[in-house]
Design a protein around this motif. Structure first.
Motif, PDB file in Angstrom:
ATOM      1  N   GLU A 200       0.803  -1.047  -0.052  1.00  0.00           N
ATOM      2  CA  GLU A 200      -0.031  -0.038   0.120  1.00  0.00           C
ATOM      3  C   GLU A 200       0.983   1.351  -0.127  1.00  0.00           C
ATOM      4  O   GLU A 200       0.277   2.413  -0.492  1.00  0.00           O
ATOM      5  N   SER A 201       2.082   1.078   0.396  1.00  0.00           N
ATOM      6  CA  SER A 201       3.147   2.241   0.461  1.00  0.00           C
ATOM      7  C   SER A 201       4.059   2.514  -0.861  1.00  0.00           C
ATOM      8  O   SER A 201       4.602   3.551  -0.768  1.00  0.00           O
ATOM      9  N   GLY A 202       4.004   1.214  -1.328  1.00  0.00           N
ATOM     10  CA  GLY A 202       4.910   1.557  -2.575  1.00  0.00           C
ATOM     11  C   GLY A 202       5.115   0.209  -3.297  1.00  0.00           C
ATOM     12  O   GLY A 202       4.773  -0.817  -2.902  1.00  0.00           O
ATOM     13  N   PRO A 203       5.717   0.109  -4.537  1.00  0.00           N
ATOM     14  CA  PRO A 203       5.929  -1.212  -5.219  1.00  0.00           C
ATOM     15  C   PRO A 203       7.168  -1.977  -4.602  1.00  0.00           C
ATOM     16  O   PRO A 203       8.090  -1.394  -4.161  1.00  0.00           O
ATOM     17  N   ILE A 204       6.945  -3.357  -4.588  1.00  0.00           N
ATOM     18  CA  ILE A 204       7.780  -4.202  -4.204  1.00  0.00           C
ATOM     19  C   ILE A 204       8.067  -5.281  -5.245  1.00  0.00           C
ATOM     20  O   ILE A 204       7.047  -5.725  -5.872  1.00  0.00           O
ATOM     21  N   VAL A 205       9.395  -5.602  -5.598  1.00  0.00           N
ATOM     22  CA  VAL A 205       9.561  -6.744  -6.668  1.00  0.00           C
ATOM     23  C   VAL A 205      10.562  -7.684  -5.925  1.00  0.00           C
ATOM     24  O   VAL A 205      11.641  -7.305  -5.174  1.00  0.00           O
ATOM     25  N   LEU A 206      10.431  -9.112  -5.874  1.00  0.00           N
ATOM     26  CA  LEU A 206      11.178 -10.006  -5.620  1.00  0.00           C
ATOM     27  C   LEU A 206      12.265 -10.291  -6.654  1.00  0.00           C
ATOM     28  O   LEU A 206      11.765 -10.573  -7.921  1.00  0.00           O
ATOM     29  N   CYS A 207      13.518 -10.447  -6.186  1.00  0.00           N
ATOM     30  CA  CYS A 207      14.367 -10.884  -6.867  1.00  0.00           C
ATOM     31  C   CYS A 207      15.242 -12.091  -6.383  1.00  0.00           C
ATOM     32  O   CYS A 207      15.734 -11.793  -5.367  1.00  0.00           O
ATOM     33  N   ASN A 208      15.440 -13.071  -7.135  1.00  0.00           N
ATOM     34  CA  ASN A 208      16.267 -14.261  -6.414  1.00  0.00           C
ATOM     35  C   ASN A 208      15.069 -15.298  -5.536  1.00  0.00           C
ATOM     36  O   ASN A 208      15.068 -16.371  -5.589  1.00  0.00           O
ATOM     37  N   GLU A 209      14.306 -14.631  -4.890  1.00  0.00           N
ATOM     38  CA  GLU A 209      13.389 -15.005  -4.064  1.00  0.00           C
ATOM     39  C   GLU A 209      12.025 -15.294  -4.953  1.00  0.00           C
ATOM     40  O   GLU A 209      11.752 -14.531  -5.975  1.00  0.00           O
ATOM     41  N   TYR A 210      11.096 -16.051  -4.462  1.00  0.00           N
ATOM     42  CA  TYR A 210       9.847 -16.344  -4.948  1.00  0.00           C
ATOM     43  C   TYR A 210       8.714 -17.112  -4.071  1.00  0.00           C
ATOM     44  O   TYR A 210       9.163 -17.799  -3.185  1.00  0.00           O
ATOM     45  N   MET A 211       7.486 -16.968  -4.461  1.00  0.00           N
ATOM     46  CA  MET A 211       6.621 -17.580  -3.746  1.00  0.00           C
ATOM     47  C   MET A 211       5.436 -17.843  -4.443  1.00  0.00           C
ATOM     48  O   MET A 211       5.293 -17.056  -5.374  1.00  0.00           O
ATOM     49  N   GLU A 212       4.177 -18.441  -3.881  1.00  0.00           N
ATOM     50  CA  GLU A 212       2.953 -18.680  -4.631  1.00  0.00           C
ATOM     51  C   GLU A 212       2.212 -17.617  -4.259  1.00  0.00           C
ATOM     52  O   GLU A 212       1.278 -17.609  -3.452  1.00  0.00           O
TER      53      GLU A 212
ATOM     54  N   VAL B 105      22.966 -13.785 -13.176  1.00  0.00           N
ATOM     55  CA  VAL B 105      22.906 -12.829 -12.182  1.00  0.00           C
ATOM     56  C   VAL B 105      22.865 -11.244 -13.025  1.00  0.00           C
ATOM     57  O   VAL B 105      21.692 -10.705 -12.450  1.00  0.00           O
ATOM     58  N   ALA B 106      23.185 -10.873 -13.749  1.00  0.00           N
ATOM     59  CA  ALA B 106      23.295  -9.678 -14.273  1.00  0.00           C
ATOM     60  C   ALA B 106      22.052  -9.500 -15.041  1.00  0.00           C
ATOM     61  O   ALA B 106      21.250  -8.278 -14.892  1.00  0.00           O
ATOM     62  N   GLU B 107      21.638 -10.542 -15.747  1.00  0.00           N
ATOM     63  CA  GLU B 107      20.190 -10.363 -16.358  1.00  0.00           C
ATOM     64  C   GLU B 107      19.280 -10.320 -15.695  1.00  0.00           C
ATOM     65  O   GLU B 107      18.125  -9.447 -15.757  1.00  0.00           O
ATOM     66  N   MET B 108      19.115 -11.069 -14.490  1.00  0.00           N
ATOM     67  CA  MET B 108      18.162 -11.108 -13.299  1.00  0.00           C
ATOM     68  C   MET B 108      18.107  -9.624 -12.864  1.00  0.00           C
ATOM     69  O   MET B 108      17.193  -9.075 -12.510  1.00  0.00           O
ATOM     70  N   ALA B 109      19.218  -9.050 -12.513  1.00  0.00           N
ATOM     71  CA  ALA B 109      19.307  -7.829 -11.822  1.00  0.00           C
ATOM     72  C   ALA B 109      18.966  -6.618 -12.661  1.00  0.00           C
ATOM     73  O   ALA B 109      17.988  -5.727 -12.056  1.00  0.00           O
ATOM     74  N   MET B 110      19.292  -6.688 -14.028  1.00  0.00           N
ATOM     75  CA  MET B 110      18.452  -5.606 -14.907  1.00  0.00           C
ATOM     76  C   MET B 110      16.978  -5.665 -15.249  1.00  0.00           C
ATOM     77  O   MET B 110      16.470  -4.811 -14.976  1.00  0.00           O
ATOM     78  N   LYS B 111      16.519  -6.857 -15.220  1.00  0.00           N
ATOM     79  CA  LYS B 111      15.379  -7.130 -15.190  1.00  0.00           C
ATOM     80  C   LYS B 111      14.404  -6.403 -13.996  1.00  0.00           C
ATOM     81  O   LYS B 111      13.392  -6.020 -14.172  1.00  0.00           O
ATOM     82  N   THR B 112      14.908  -6.921 -12.892  1.00  0.00           N
ATOM     83  CA  THR B 112      14.346  -6.284 -11.599  1.00  0.00           C
ATOM     84  C   THR B 112      14.267  -5.018 -11.534  1.00  0.00           C
ATOM     85  O   THR B 112      12.977  -4.452 -11.317  1.00  0.00           O
ATOM     86  N   ILE B 113      15.099  -4.348 -11.884  1.00  0.00           N
ATOM     87  CA  ILE B 113      15.385  -2.820 -12.104  1.00  0.00           C
ATOM     88  C   ILE B 113      14.325  -2.340 -12.841  1.00  0.00           C
ATOM     89  O   ILE B 113      13.528  -1.215 -12.904  1.00  0.00           O
ATOM     90  N   GLN B 114      14.224  -2.765 -14.135  1.00  0.00           N
ATOM     91  CA  GLN B 114      13.376  -2.366 -15.279  1.00  0.00           C
ATOM     92  C   GLN B 114      11.883  -2.801 -14.636  1.00  0.00           C
ATOM     93  O   GLN B 114      10.786  -1.653 -14.874  1.00  0.00           O
TER      94      GLN B 114
END
Length: 340
Positions: A136-148, A291-300
């Motif tokens: 509710e306060s802002g966007p969150i994105v998970l990188c490396n981690e995940y869940m259902e 790692v680099a590809e995952m990092a870039m995608k997460t930021i985007q």
């Protein structure tokens, strides 16, 4: 030093119009924008970015939550994220949680108190119901981690399948009594990897021995302790899957000091393809993440969320991994070469 009034006077426009252009607000014609930009250039006027951020209630800052920066995997991840974030005009602050639930929540308060515009969680200790209200306060994105859940975007590999493949490789190399060295039991990734490990044993009709699960193994020193622990067991352990190349390196080093032969006496698999896995003798079989590809995608993904005024559809990006087979597990090939 030039002021906004000087820019307005030279451009022949109002201070309000100049302010609109500086703050990227609408309803200003391209002709007026060009006049203002030209005046700013002539006067050498530089907008006060701090004041601009305050007016827009944006910090242009991203918080990245991770367990510890001393792990080379997270070091590479942060480096790639920082480079990509700077391309969008954002800065990155690093928040070490040490896999502590309360520390994780303390850092999420940065989003709630508007000290950051968005959060990337590269580790996750709390359950999702605890994290969810912070959206509710802002966007969150998970990188490396995940869940259902479909309430948050995620960027990761399939850790359960990666652990499964690594364990199957040990079995195919002739290992029958396999130990498992894991990090903190508080994270979702460690649980996923354990499930993959257990499934591989079950598929090959091998038992899962809880006494051969070593918890909280994080670095080289812990790896040495893991080897000492295995030596105290009554069962002869001939293979081990670890969640870190650092731990795997500690095991290989301790084994060599004790006169053990790797992989003949003990086959070892690491995770993350850190430089130490290649430098050890023998080199360590490991799982490589992009790692680099995952990092870039997460930021985007996060930047798109921070800049969009509309609700966006959450996405999951699952990247491929690679099991790099090296000398620490090459039992069968060694036997074949010896017999030929």
């Amino acid at each position: 030093m030039a002021t906004i009034e000087d820019v307005a006077r030279l451009a022949g426009l109002s201070r309000t119009t100049v302010s609109r252009v500086i703050n990227d607000q609408p309803y200003v014609t391209e002709e007026k924008k060009e006049k203002i930009m030209d005046a700013m250039h002539q006067l050498g006027y530089v907008p006060n970015s701090s004041a601009r951020r305050l007016r827009s209630q944006r910090t242009e800052t991203i918080a990245v939550l991770l367990p510890r920066v001393t792990n080379p995997f997270f070091g590479h991840l942060i480096e790639a994220m920082e480079r990509e974030a700077s391309e969008f005009g954002y800065q990155v602050i690093v928040c070490q949680t040490h896999d502590k639930k309360q520390k994780e929540l303390d850092y999420l308060q940065l989003l709630k108190t508007k000290q950051v515009d968005g959060v990337i969680m590269a580790s996750l200790s709390n359950d999702w119901k605890t994290i969810e209200p912070y959206l509710e306060s802002g966007p969150i994105v998970l990188c490396n981690e995940y869940m259902e859940t479909d309430q948050v975007s995620m960027v990761h590999i399939d850790h359960r399948q990666a652990a499964y493949d690594a364990t199957v490789h040990l079995i195919e190399q002739g290992c029958s009594t396999i130990a498992y060295a894991t990090g903190s039991q508080e994270t979702h990734i460690t649980c996923e990897r354990k499930l993959g490990f257990q499934q591989a044993l079950a598929d090959f009709h091998l038992p899962f021995d809880e006494n051969l699960e070593i918890k909280d193994a994080l670095d080289v020193k812990d790896g040495q302790k893991v080897f000492a622990f295995l030596q105290q067991q009554n069962k002869k352990v001939d293979g081990i899957f670890t969640g870190s190349d650092e731990v795997a390196a500690g095991i290989v080093y301790a084994a060599a000091q004790s006169g053990f032969s790797i992989p003949e006496d003990l086959s070892v698999v690491g995770f993350d393809n850190q430089m130490i896995s290649l430098l050890m003798v023998p080199s360590i079989t490991t799982v490589q993440q992009p790692v680099a590809e995952m990092a870039m995608k997460t930021i985007q993904v996060l930047v798109n969320k921070m800049k969009s005024s509309q609700q966006q559809h959450e996405q999951r990006f699952v990247y491929p991994y690679e099991l790099l087979k090296r000398k620490s597990t090459e039992r069968i090939s060694l036997k074949e070469s010896a017999s030929s």
